[in-house]
Enzyme design. Structure first.
Site, PDB file in Angstrom:
ATOM      1  N   LYS A  75      -8.526   5.954  19.435  1.00  0.00           N
ATOM      2  CA  LYS A  75      -8.299   6.771  18.225  1.00  0.00           C
ATOM      3  C   LYS A  75      -9.576   6.824  17.394  1.00  0.00           C
ATOM      4  CE  LYS A  75      -5.099   7.967  14.672  1.00  0.00           C
ATOM      5  NZ  LYS A  75      -4.728   7.433  13.380  1.00  0.00           N
ATOM      6  N   GLY A 107       0.845  -1.197   0.000  1.00  0.00           N
ATOM      7  CA  GLY A 107       0.000   0.000   0.000  1.00  0.00           C
ATOM      8  C   GLY A 107       0.875   1.239   0.000  1.00  0.00           C
TER       9      GLY A 107
HETATM   10  O1  KPL Z   1      -6.555  11.284  12.606  1.00  0.00           O
HETATM   11  C1  KPL Z   1      -7.130  12.216  12.100  1.00  0.00           C
HETATM   12  C2  KPL Z   1      -7.502  12.085  10.679  1.00  0.00           C
HETATM   13  O2  KPL Z   1      -7.415  13.052   9.938  1.00  0.00           O
HETATM   14  O3  KPL Z   1      -7.878  10.975  10.292  1.00  0.00           O
HETATM   15  C3  KPL Z   1      -7.497  13.429  12.898  1.00  0.00           C
HETATM   16  C4  KPL Z   1      -7.217  13.162  14.359  1.00  0.00           C
HETATM   17  C5  KPL Z   1      -8.948  13.761  12.710  1.00  0.00           C
HETATM   18  C6  KPL Z   1      -6.624  14.601  12.562  1.00  0.00           C
HETATM   19  O4  KPL Z   1      -6.903  15.170  11.346  1.00  0.00           O
END
Ligand code: KPL
Length: 310
Positions: free
Chosen positions: A183, A8
């Site tokens: 997360k 990837g």
């Molecule tokens: O991890 C992120 C993403 O863009 O996927 C955040 C925390 C929202 C930061 O942009």
């Protein structure tokens, strides 16, 4: 020398390839051919060129490479299983995999199906592609590595050590499931809304969006409690999630979140890996999730509008 296959060639895949190539044999694998000469822009703004060993999946079939020490899967969440399938015939089933996906979709499925160790990595390294031959390392972060069953601590430690030598800040952890859901919770509060409205993360603070962010946090906090996920930073319940989400909004105020980048590039989003597990969990636990479902449906409709036009 341990070799690394990186499946990837997106931003994290190329950043890994640039970082590991001076230390190890690296093969960067994609569906399409890549320019051999690849540029890396460091967080300090320095531009470095490196010849990366890039092969297509078809070329891999006849390349007859020695068995890899690690296979990193750095595709989007919904493409991870198909990507793994594309190299499964040439990958010994005992090979440790490292899953770098957002959300919580690919990780449990591949942990279930792959016979060898399956490590999961969650990272706050910031990177984006620039053209066909460049990646910008926008900001340094922290990478946590572990496996969902906590059976492969030594493999995670060995990888964390290698990544640290390659310039990452990486730590092996024994609670990666918690970290992945934490997360995911932040991503669920930020990504769908900024993607729907085409705004940078910091704009969520405004009166137009902040109420909806709070509604997402409220549902996510209930779901994570039912899933046994600890609130972040040793805090208590919803308040701890609220503090974390707004802290990330402030720290990344100028970012275009990954889901917004997907929408702008007319790519499928990771809604299935971010909102999907939350909605599934809410339904399993009999909890309300209408705010999350509405966001999921709005993103689905937006995706359909551009994917059907392709
Ligand atoms: O991890 C992120 C993403 O863009 O996927 C955040 C925390 C929202 C930061 O942009």
């Amino acid at each position: 020398m341990t070799s690394h296959w990186i499946l990837g060639p997106g931003a994290i895949g190329r950043l890994l390839a640039h970082s590991l190539s001076p230390l190890a044999a690296v093969t960067l694998i994609g569906r399409r051919a890549l320019a051999e000469q690849q540029w890396l822009t460091t967080p300090e703004g320095e531009r470095r060129v490196q010849r990366l060993n890039a092969l297509t999946v078809d070329q891999m079939a006849s390349a007859d490479l020695p068995a890899p020490g690690f296979v990193h899967i750095t595709t989007k969440a919904m493409a991870a299983e198909v990507a793994l399938e594309s190299i499964s015939k040439i990958t010994p089933p005992t090979t440790p995999l490292v899953l770098w996906q957002n959300g919580f979709l690919a990780q449990p499925c591949i942990t279930e199906s792959w016979p060898g160790p399956v490590l999961c990595a969650t990272t706050t390294e910031g990177a984006y592609l620039s053209g066909g031959d460049g990646v910008v390392h926008a900001g340094r972060g922290h990478t946590l590595i572990g496996d969902l069953r906590d059976q492969h601590r030594s493999v995670s430690e060995a990888l964390a050590e290698t990544l640290s030598k390659a310039g990452f800040t990486a730590t092996a952890v024994d609670d990666i499931r918690q970290r992945l859901w934490q997360k995911l919770a932040v991503n669920a509060a930020i990504n769908p809304l900024v993607a729907l409205h085409g705004v940078r993360n910091g704009e969520l603070r405004g009166a137009r969006y902040s109420g909806r962010v709070e509604s997402v946090i409220n549902q996510v906090a209930m779901i994570l409690q039912a899933e046994g996920i600890q609130p972040p930073n040793a805090g208590q319940g919803e308040d701890a999630w609220r503090a974390l989400v707004w802290q990330v909004v402030d720290n990344t105020a100028n970012n275009k979140a990954s889901m917004l980048q997907d929408v702008e590039a007319s790519r499928p989003t990771e809604r299935g890996a971010i909102l999907g597990p939350l909605i599934e969990s809410a339904q399993r636990h009999g909890l309300p999730c209408e705010v999350l479902q509405a966001l999921d449906q709005e993103i689905a409709a937006l995706e359909a509008s551009y994917l059907s036009a392709r």
